[in-house]
Design a protein around this motif. Structure first.
Motif, PDB file in Angstrom:
ATOM      1  N   ASP A  61       1.239   7.580  -1.731  1.00 59.29           N
ATOM      2  CA  ASP A  61       1.505   8.306  -2.976  1.00 59.29           C
ATOM      3  C   ASP A  61       0.589   7.814  -4.095  1.00 59.29           C
ATOM      4  O   ASP A  61       0.062   8.611  -4.872  1.00 59.29           O
ATOM      5  N   TYR A  74       0.840  -1.190   0.000  1.00 59.26           N
ATOM      6  CA  TYR A  74       0.000   0.000   0.000  1.00 59.26           C
ATOM      7  C   TYR A  74       0.877   1.242   0.000  1.00 59.26           C
ATOM      8  O   TYR A  74       1.887   1.303   0.691  1.00 59.26           O
ATOM      9  N   SER A  75       0.494   2.222  -0.788  1.00 53.40           N
ATOM     10  CA  SER A  75       1.280   3.452  -0.800  1.00 53.40           C
ATOM     11  C   SER A  75       0.361   4.661  -0.854  1.00 53.40           C
ATOM     12  O   SER A  75      -0.565   4.721  -1.668  1.00 53.40           O
TER      13      SER A  75
END
Lengths: 340, 97
Positions: free
Chosen positions: A218, A215-216
């Motif tokens: 950004d 998961y990011s």
């Protein structure tokens, strides 16, 4: 409500209203058109007067939704009359008639509560035609002695109706749904499922952070944010674009109208923001029409000509299609997160 | 321009032998479904019917029946969720008639 004064009648004083609306009335109308406080925009039920009403003045019947009441009185310039406001729980005439609150029983009890038969010498009432869904004229006559004359659909035709000796033309009797009628309802359409839209946008934004590394944030800020705006575009397509171009769409089912506008907007979105990811591309060609189709289908309730039987028939086809296409779109979009 | 919805779907039924010629249906219908012909009502635009029920309610001789209700997808979904008839009585929700 500001009153212009009072008039004495055998049962008591009756408040007089004017036909001129004030700034506060226009602001109030603007507010409820955007669905703020719409369920609590009311005038007190009962009898009012307009101009210099006397024993032979006509009696206009209306609902206690203030927008309906204001709409009636602003069309009464130069007409001396009584206004009998039924308790419709703040709902407009047509919708309240459908529920039965603008109905025979309420009309008969307001006639007796206000002592109307001691105020006027005649025995007739002018009831808006759309009230006929709740008011049975022959029953009112039987129970109260007052004859119901169904007036025109639109209050703006009242002066002409009165000048015509209470005869309405076919045009006055017919409900319309032209561009202006549709446009005025768009704000309420936008607000109708707005809280669901915000919820779905937030969910899509958060899902946008998924990628093959886990998961990011950004990724959420990049793809997720763009995706939630595309959902908002699909929503607005259904509740703004479909109503505006409504008669130009060459199909009769509302869900198909919405699918067409949704597809055209999906093409526009693809041209403006092309994606190299085939899954992402196909996902939006499914999601935008599905969302627009569902939202456009809800325009049946706003429209003035759909039947319950017809809407049920259309929904039996539409709902399974909308759910499967939206699910397929969502799945492809999630897959696209992992291969980009 | 008048909008036409789906064809051959409405539940409107009319029994001309019961008609007493009062013309009320031609007055209350918002879509001109009825007209008078030789002192009796006739259905001229059946597919324009939106099942509002005004004609049946105002027919003193009981010559008209229609399963009236709200032609509203949101109302139908409401009804399904609550296990009731289709209703636009969405108290508390802002965007509803």
């Amino acid at each position: 409500m500001n009153f212009a004064g009072q008039v004495s009648t055998p049962p008591g004083e009756v408040n007089l209203v004017t036909s001129g609306l004030r700034i506060a009335d226009y602001l109030g109308a603007l507010k409820v058109r955007w669905a703020f406080g719409r369920n609590n925009y009311r005038v007190a039920p009962g009898l009012y007067g307009h101009g210099s009403p006397g024993r032979n003045s006509p009696v206009m019947v209306t609902a206690n939704y203030k927008l309906s009441f204001d709409h009636l009185r602003k069309n009464l310039s130069g007409i001396d009359c009584w206004i009998l406001v039924l308790d419709t729980k703040g709902i407009n005439v047509w919708c309240a008639a459908g529920k039965g609150t603008f109905g025979t029983n309420e009309l008969v009890s307001k006639i007796s509560e206000t002592g109307l038969s001691d105020i006027v010498a005649h025995r007739y009432l002018l009831v808006p035609q759309l009230g006929a869904t709740g008011v049975a004229a022959h029953e009112v006559k039987k129970q109260s002695g007052f004859r119901v004359i169904f007036g025109p659909v639109r209050a703006s035709d009242i002066p002409e109706f009165i000048n015509n000796q209470y005869k309405a033309t076919t045009a006055m009797r017919t409900v319309r749904f032209n561009l202006k009628d549709r446009m005025i309802l768009i704000p309420a359409e936008i607000m109708e499922h707005f809280s669901y839209l915000v919820f779905v946008m937030a969910a899509i934004f958060l899902l946008g952070g998924l990628n093959r590394h886990g998961y990011s944030l950004d990724a959420a800020l990049d793809g997720g944010l763009a995706a939630s705006f595309k959902i908002a575009i699909a929503y607005l397509t259904g509740c703004v674009i479909t109503p505006v171009v409504f008669p130009l769409l060459p199909v009769r089912h509302f869900f198909l109208k919405g699918a067409i506008t949704g597809f055209l907007i999906a093409v526009a979105v693809f041209i403006l923001y092309p994606s190299k990811n085939i899954f992402e591309t196909i996902a939006w060609f499914l999601l935008v029409p599905a969302v627009s189709s569902f939202i456009s289908m809800n325009f049946t309730g706003t429209s003035t000509f759909t039947s319950l039987s017809g809407v049920l028939k259309e929904m039996k086809t539409a709902i399974p299609l909308q759910i499967s296409i939206a699910s397929a779109g969502l799945l492809l979009w999630i897959i696209a997160r992992f291969i980009s | 321009m008048k909008q036409l919805y789906l064809e051959n779907v409405v539940s409107l039924e009319y029994f001309p032998e019961k008609c007493n010629g009062c013309r009320m249906c031609t007055i209350v219908c918002p879509h001109g479904v009825f007209e008078m012909l030789d002192k009796r009502a006739v259905i001229v635009n059946r597919d324009f019917c939106m099942e509002c029920g005004a004609c049946a309610l105002n027919c003193a001789s009981g010559a008209i029946t229609v399963k009236s209700g709200v032609g509203c997808a949101a109302g139908i979904i409401n009804g399904i969720l609550r296990g009731t008839e289709p209703t636009c009585d969405c108290s508390g929700s802002p965007g509803c008639c």
